[in-house]
Design a protein around this motif. Structure first.
Motif, mmCIF file in Angstrom:
data_model
loop_
_atom_site.group_PDB
_atom_site.id
_atom_site.type_symbol
_atom_site.label_atom_id
_atom_site.label_comp_id
_atom_site.label_asym_id
_atom_site.label_seq_id
_atom_site.Cartn_x
_atom_site.Cartn_y
_atom_site.Cartn_z
ATOM 1 N N CYS A 43 -8.777 20.229 -26.989
ATOM 2 C CA CYS A 43 -8.951 20.717 -28.366
ATOM 3 C C CYS A 43 -8.103 19.894 -29.320
ATOM 4 C CB CYS A 43 -8.547 22.190 -28.465
ATOM 5 S SG CYS A 43 -9.738 23.382 -27.812
ATOM 6 N N GLN A 44 -6.872 19.635 -28.919
ATOM 7 C CA GLN A 44 -5.959 18.880 -29.763
ATOM 8 C C GLN A 44 -6.496 17.471 -30.012
ATOM 9 O OE1 GLN A 44 -1.992 18.571 -28.194
ATOM 10 N NE2 GLN A 44 -1.128 17.920 -30.138
ATOM 11 N N LYS A 45 -7.023 16.845 -28.967
ATOM 12 C CA LYS A 45 -7.587 15.501 -29.119
ATOM 13 C C LYS A 45 -8.803 15.532 -30.038
ATOM 14 C CE LYS A 45 -5.976 13.708 -24.656
ATOM 15 N NZ LYS A 45 -6.391 13.230 -23.306
ATOM 16 N N GLY A 46 -9.604 16.592 -29.901
ATOM 17 C CA GLY A 46 -10.768 16.727 -30.766
ATOM 18 C C GLY A 46 -10.376 16.889 -32.216
ATOM 19 N N MET A 47 -9.308 17.649 -32.455
ATOM 20 C CA MET A 47 -8.830 17.835 -33.821
ATOM 21 C C MET A 47 -8.252 16.535 -34.371
ATOM 22 S SD MET A 47 -9.695 20.866 -34.549
ATOM 23 C CE MET A 47 -8.799 21.352 -36.015
ATOM 24 N N ALA A 48 -7.714 15.702 -33.485
ATOM 25 C CA ALA A 48 -7.220 14.387 -33.924
ATOM 26 C C ALA A 48 -8.385 13.536 -34.417
ATOM 27 C CB ALA A 48 -6.492 13.688 -32.777
ATOM 28 N N ILE A 49 -9.539 13.662 -33.754
ATOM 29 C CA ILE A 49 -10.739 12.954 -34.206
ATOM 30 C C ILE A 49 -11.117 13.434 -35.609
ATOM 31 C CG2 ILE A 49 -13.215 12.639 -33.816
ATOM 32 C CD1 ILE A 49 -12.666 12.843 -30.817
ATOM 33 N N VAL A 50 -11.077 14.752 -35.806
ATOM 34 C CA VAL A 50 -11.387 15.315 -37.119
ATOM 35 C C VAL A 50 -10.442 14.748 -38.172
ATOM 36 C CG1 VAL A 50 -11.444 17.426 -38.497
ATOM 37 C CG2 VAL A 50 -12.352 17.442 -36.168
ATOM 38 N N GLY A 51 -9.155 14.711 -37.839
ATOM 39 C CA GLY A 51 -8.171 14.187 -38.779
ATOM 40 C C GLY A 51 -8.412 12.725 -39.119
ATOM 41 N N ASP A 52 -8.772 11.941 -38.107
ATOM 42 C CA ASP A 52 -9.052 10.521 -38.336
ATOM 43 C C ASP A 52 -10.268 10.348 -39.260
ATOM 44 O OD1 ASP A 52 -6.945 9.758 -36.760
ATOM 45 O OD2 ASP A 52 -8.164 9.390 -34.971
ATOM 46 N N LEU A 53 -11.313 11.131 -39.008
ATOM 47 C CA LEU A 53 -12.524 11.027 -39.821
ATOM 48 C C LEU A 53 -12.266 11.472 -41.264
ATOM 49 C CD1 LEU A 53 -15.190 12.281 -37.245
ATOM 50 C CD2 LEU A 53 -14.861 9.947 -38.090
ATOM 51 N N TYR A 54 -11.348 12.437 -41.413
ATOM 52 C CA TYR A 54 -10.980 12.871 -42.758
ATOM 53 C C TYR A 54 -10.267 11.737 -43.494
ATOM 54 C CZ TYR A 54 -8.552 15.374 -46.479
ATOM 55 O OH TYR A 54 -8.063 15.771 -47.695
ATOM 56 N N GLU A 55 -9.352 11.071 -42.798
ATOM 57 C CA GLU A 55 -8.609 9.981 -43.427
ATOM 58 C C GLU A 55 -9.523 8.806 -43.759
ATOM 59 O OE1 GLU A 55 -5.285 8.941 -41.002
ATOM 60 O OE2 GLU A 55 -4.188 10.785 -41.432
ATOM 61 N N GLN A 56 -10.623 8.691 -43.011
ATOM 62 C CA GLN A 56 -11.589 7.622 -43.268
ATOM 63 C C GLN A 56 -12.649 8.041 -44.289
ATOM 64 O OE1 GLN A 56 -13.106 6.765 -39.321
ATOM 65 N NE2 GLN A 56 -11.037 6.387 -38.538
ATOM 66 N N ASN A 57 -12.451 9.220 -44.874
ATOM 67 C CA ASN A 57 -13.371 9.756 -45.885
ATOM 68 C C ASN A 57 -14.772 10.054 -45.357
ATOM 69 O OD1 ASN A 57 -11.445 9.665 -48.015
ATOM 70 N ND2 ASN A 57 -11.810 7.463 -48.228
ATOM 71 N N GLU A 58 -14.866 10.253 -44.032
ATOM 72 C CA GLU A 58 -16.139 10.656 -43.449
ATOM 73 C C GLU A 58 -16.246 12.180 -43.379
ATOM 74 O OE1 GLU A 58 -17.563 8.567 -39.989
ATOM 75 O OE2 GLU A 58 -16.330 6.810 -40.460
ATOM 76 N N TYR A 59 -15.095 12.842 -43.304
ATOM 77 C CA TYR A 59 -15.034 14.294 -43.392
ATOM 78 C C TYR A 59 -14.300 14.651 -44.683
ATOM 79 C CZ TYR A 59 -16.627 15.299 -38.599
ATOM 80 O OH TYR A 59 -17.369 15.422 -37.451
ATOM 81 N N TYR A 60 -14.561 15.861 -45.162
ATOM 82 C CA TYR A 60 -13.970 16.319 -46.411
ATOM 83 C C TYR A 60 -13.167 17.602 -46.175
ATOM 84 C CZ TYR A 60 -17.205 12.822 -48.122
ATOM 85 O OH TYR A 60 -17.867 11.648 -48.320
ATOM 86 N N VAL A 61 -12.599 18.131 -47.237
ATOM 87 C CA VAL A 61 -11.744 19.308 -47.101
ATOM 88 C C VAL A 61 -12.496 20.456 -46.435
ATOM 89 C CG1 VAL A 61 -10.454 21.069 -48.347
ATOM 90 C CG2 VAL A 61 -10.273 18.679 -49.049
#
Length: 214
Positions: A43-61
């Protein structure tokens, strides 16, 4: 056994249906605590993916908020098979993301794992000033204070919290652990914390070690 890589990716993809179904089937199979811990790390690794995608502007708030909801549901499903032993002593942790930082993914992972391990966690939330930590520590008298932050500016805020706890006379018997991307051994010493971690599972293990030695 669950394919941990696929499960991690389903978290990163925000595939709530797959995550929940997978975990429900996993818990129904009466897994060991070690197997459950492996799922939490996934789960933690998956959330790290989410965080990375957010920083890359692929995910939003909105995606971050949704990922937090998925994580909360996941940890609730896993709680019955996590840390079910050695819960006789309910030690407490005051936890919060420090002032100037609005990130809470890592904090929430740590909170879920700590609660599963038998700790009572008082979560202050995000962007919390030193006075909030002092007030809550004075009120509940925890064994541990946990501070989280992702931004570099969080390090200064963490030091201010430790200084405030010292000035209030609350630091003597209190353990302090800090976590987040910018924390290092050097930063830990500068801040005056007792330990640092960038891994929630490791952080909970450190806290358990402290309370078991009391």
């Amino acid at each position: 056994m669950i394919d941990l890589q696929k499960f991690t990716q389903s978290i990163g993809d925000l595939d709530e249906t797959t995550v929940i179904k997978t975990l429900q089937e996993f818990v129904a199979a009466n897994p060991t605590e070690e197997e459950a811990q492996a799922l939490v790390i996934a789960c933690q690794k998956g959330m790290a993916i989410v965080g990375d995608l957010y920083e890359q502007n692929e995910y939003y708030v909105g995606d971050l908020i949704f990922s937090g909801e998925i994580l909360s549901s996941a940890l609730n499903i896993l709680k019955p098979v996590l840390g079910t032993a050695n819960r006789a002593k309910a030690s407490s942790i005051v936890l919060g993301t420090v002032e100037g930082d609005l990130h809470d993914i890592g904090k929430n992972i740590f909170k879920g794992m700590a609660e599963a391990a038998g700790f009572e966690v008082y979560d202050l939330g995000i962007d919390q000033p030193p006075s909030a930590f002092v007030r809550k520590v004075s009120e509940v008298k925890p064994e541990i204070v946990g501070m989280s932050g992702v931004l570099t500016l969080a390090l200064d805020s963490m030091k201010k919290v430790v200084n405030a706890l010292e000035q209030a006379g609350l630091r003597k018997d209190l353990k302090v652990i800090i976590g987040g991307n910018p924390v290092t051994e050097i930063a830990c010493r500068h801040i005056g914390a007792d330990a640092f971690t960038v891994n929630a599972a490791e952080g909970v293990k450190i806290c358990k070690g402290w309370t078991e030695s009391l």
